[in-house]
Design a protein around this motif. Sequence first.
Motif, PDB file in Angstrom:
ATOM      1  N   ALA A   1       0.834  -1.205   0.000  1.00  0.00           N
ATOM      2  CA  ALA A   1       0.000   0.000   0.000  1.00  0.00           C
ATOM      3  C   ALA A   1       0.865   1.249   0.000  1.00  0.00           C
ATOM      4  O   ALA A   1       1.843   1.353   0.726  1.00  0.00           O
TER       5      ALA A   1
ATOM      6  N   THR B   1      -0.762   7.735  -1.689  1.00  0.00           N
ATOM      7  CA  THR B   1      -1.866   7.563  -2.635  1.00  0.00           C
ATOM      8  C   THR B   1      -3.183   7.324  -1.903  1.00  0.00           C
ATOM      9  O   THR B   1      -4.229   7.856  -2.284  1.00  0.00           O
ATOM     10  N   ILE B   2      -3.127   6.534  -0.844  1.00  0.00           N
ATOM     11  CA  ILE B   2      -4.343   6.244  -0.079  1.00  0.00           C
ATOM     12  C   ILE B   2      -4.934   7.525   0.494  1.00  0.00           C
ATOM     13  O   ILE B   2      -6.144   7.783   0.364  1.00  0.00           O
ATOM     14  N   TYR B   3      -4.092   8.331   1.115  1.00  0.00           N
ATOM     15  CA  TYR B   3      -4.635   9.539   1.743  1.00  0.00           C
ATOM     16  C   TYR B   3      -5.030  10.606   0.732  1.00  0.00           C
ATOM     17  O   TYR B   3      -5.912  11.408   1.008  1.00  0.00           O
TER      18      TYR B   3
ATOM     19  N   LYS C   1      -6.527   9.790  -1.957  1.00  0.00           N
ATOM     20  CA  LYS C   1      -7.848   9.273  -2.309  1.00  0.00           C
ATOM     21  C   LYS C   1      -8.877   9.642  -1.245  1.00  0.00           C
ATOM     22  O   LYS C   1      -9.999  10.084  -1.562  1.00  0.00           O
TER      23      LYS C   1
ATOM     24  N   LEU D   1     -12.876   2.051  -0.799  1.00  0.00           N
ATOM     25  CA  LEU D   1     -11.516   1.676  -0.422  1.00  0.00           C
ATOM     26  C   LEU D   1     -11.344   0.168  -0.555  1.00  0.00           C
ATOM     27  O   LEU D   1     -12.262  -0.604  -0.253  1.00  0.00           O
ATOM     28  N   SER D   2     -10.157  -0.248  -0.984  1.00  0.00           N
ATOM     29  CA  SER D   2      -9.867  -1.677  -1.034  1.00  0.00           C
ATOM     30  C   SER D   2      -9.543  -2.181   0.365  1.00  0.00           C
ATOM     31  O   SER D   2      -9.326  -1.399   1.296  1.00  0.00           O
TER      32      SER D   2
ATOM     33  N   GLU E   1      -6.223  -0.881   1.523  1.00  0.00           N
ATOM     34  CA  GLU E   1      -6.276   0.538   1.885  1.00  0.00           C
ATOM     35  C   GLU E   1      -6.921   0.738   3.252  1.00  0.00           C
ATOM     36  O   GLU E   1      -6.465   1.555   4.058  1.00  0.00           O
ATOM     37  N   LYS E   2      -7.964  -0.021   3.519  1.00  0.00           N
ATOM     38  CA  LYS E   2      -8.610   0.054   4.835  1.00  0.00           C
ATOM     39  C   LYS E   2      -7.638  -0.378   5.935  1.00  0.00           C
ATOM     40  O   LYS E   2      -7.570   0.249   7.002  1.00  0.00           O
TER      41      LYS E   2
END
Length: 458
Positions: A17, A21-23, A25, A221-222, A225-226
Motif C-alpha cells: 500500500a 496515494t491512499i490519503y 484518495k 476503499l480496497s 487501503e482500509k
Amino acid sequence: MSHIEQPLPFAAAAPSADIGTIYRKVIWRLMPFLLLAFLLNAIDRSNISFAKLRMAQDIALSDAAYGLGAGVFYIGYILFELPSNLYLQRVGARATIARIMVLWGLATVATAFVTTANQFIVARFFLGIAEAGFFGGAILYLTYWFPSALRGRITAVFMMAVIVAGMLSGPLAGWIMTNFHGWMGLRDWQALFVLEGIPAILLGVLGWFWLSDKPAQAAWLSSAEKQAIAAALALENPHSQTHGGLGEALRNPRVYAAGLVFFCFYCGLTTLTYWLPTLIRGLGLEDLKTIGLLNSLPYVMALFGMYLLGRSSDRRQERRWHVGLTMLFSAVCFAMIGFAQGNVPLSILVISLANAACLSAGAVFWTIPPALLTPTSAAVGIAIISSSGHLAAALSQGVVGAIKTATGSLYLAFDVIAVVMVFGALVLLIGIPAHALAERRAVGQSPTNEPLAALKKQ
C-alpha cells in the motif's frame, strides 16, 4: 488540496500500500463535501449580519435585540451539542451530518418569514438547535480518518471554508439583496434566507449517499487501503480501546482549560463575523455591494495565514506556541481597531490582520483536543470544548450589542475582546503544558511508526 508527495508503505499492515496515494484518495473523497458543507454552514450562520442592514427597519430590530438573537443561536447549539456528538457515535457520521444539514437549511428558510424581533430571536434559537453538533461532529469525524501527522493541515483546510465563506458571503449577499428584491413577493433580506437555505437541504440529502462512517465501511476503499488507514490510527492510539469515555473526559482538567481557550478566541471570531458589515457601514459606506466586497477582504489574508500556520505546526509538531502567539497578535490588532477609526484603508488592514490571526489560531487549536483525549473520550471532550466556544458567542454577542446600543460605537467592544484574547493565550500556555501533548505525540514518533514520521516531514 492534498500535499502528500512520497510513497510511504505500511509494512506491518499492507506492504504494497502506498499511504500517500491512499490519503490523497481519502482527501479527495471526503474533503470537498466537508468543505462545501462547512462553507454553507458559515454562510447560513452569518447571513443575518447582512440581512440586518434591511430587516432591522422592517421588523423593528434594535442592536440589542440583534445581539441577543445572534447570541441565543448558540444557546440552542450548546444544549444539543453533546447529545448530538454522542448520537453520532451511535448512528454514525453520515446520518448525523445529513440530518443536521437538512434541519438547518429548513430553519434558515423559515427565518425569512419572521415579522417581529421576538420571532427573529426564536428562529435563531431553533437554528442553533438544528446546527448543534455539526462542527464538533466534523472534527470528531476527521479523527476517524486522519492521523495527527496530517491533522494540522487537514483541519486547516477544513476551516478554510470559513474564510471562503467570508470572502463569498458579502458579495453574494449584496448581489442577492440587490437583484432579488420582490422575487416571489419577498423582500431582499427574505430572499437572502430562502436562497441560502435551500443548498444546505440538498447537500444534506447528498451526504447520506456520499459519506462513509469510518474507513472500514468505505466501499470505495480496497481491503489493503482500509488496513493501512487502520494501522496508522492504531499505531498512534495503541490503547484506544482500553479506557476512556464520558467519565474520563469530564474528569480531565485540561479539557476545561482547552474549552476556556476556545471560549476566548471564539469571542473575537464571532464578533468580527456578526458585526463587520455594521462596522464597515459605520465608516461612512452605504452601498450594499461595496459593503459586501469590503467585508470579504479580511478573509483573503486569512486564507494564506491559516494554511501556512497549520503546515508549520505539523512540520514542527508544535501546537501551543503556534496558537498562543497568534492569539496575542490578534489581540493587538483588536486593540488597534479603535485607533484606526475614520481611516477606511487602515481600518480594513487592521481588521484583516485580526481576522487572519484569529482564524489561523482556530485551525491549529483543533489539533490540540484530540491529543488530550483518547478516542473513546473524544466525542465528549470535543463537545465540551466546542460548547465552551458557543457559550462565548452567546455571551459576547449580547455584550457587544449592549455596548453598541449604550455607546453608539463598537470600538469599546473590540478593546474588551483584545483583553479576552490575551487571557486565552495565557491559559493555553500555562494550563496545557507541552508534555501533555508530547506524551501522545511520542507514540506517533516511535520507531515502529515510520510512515507517520515520514508524513510529518512532508
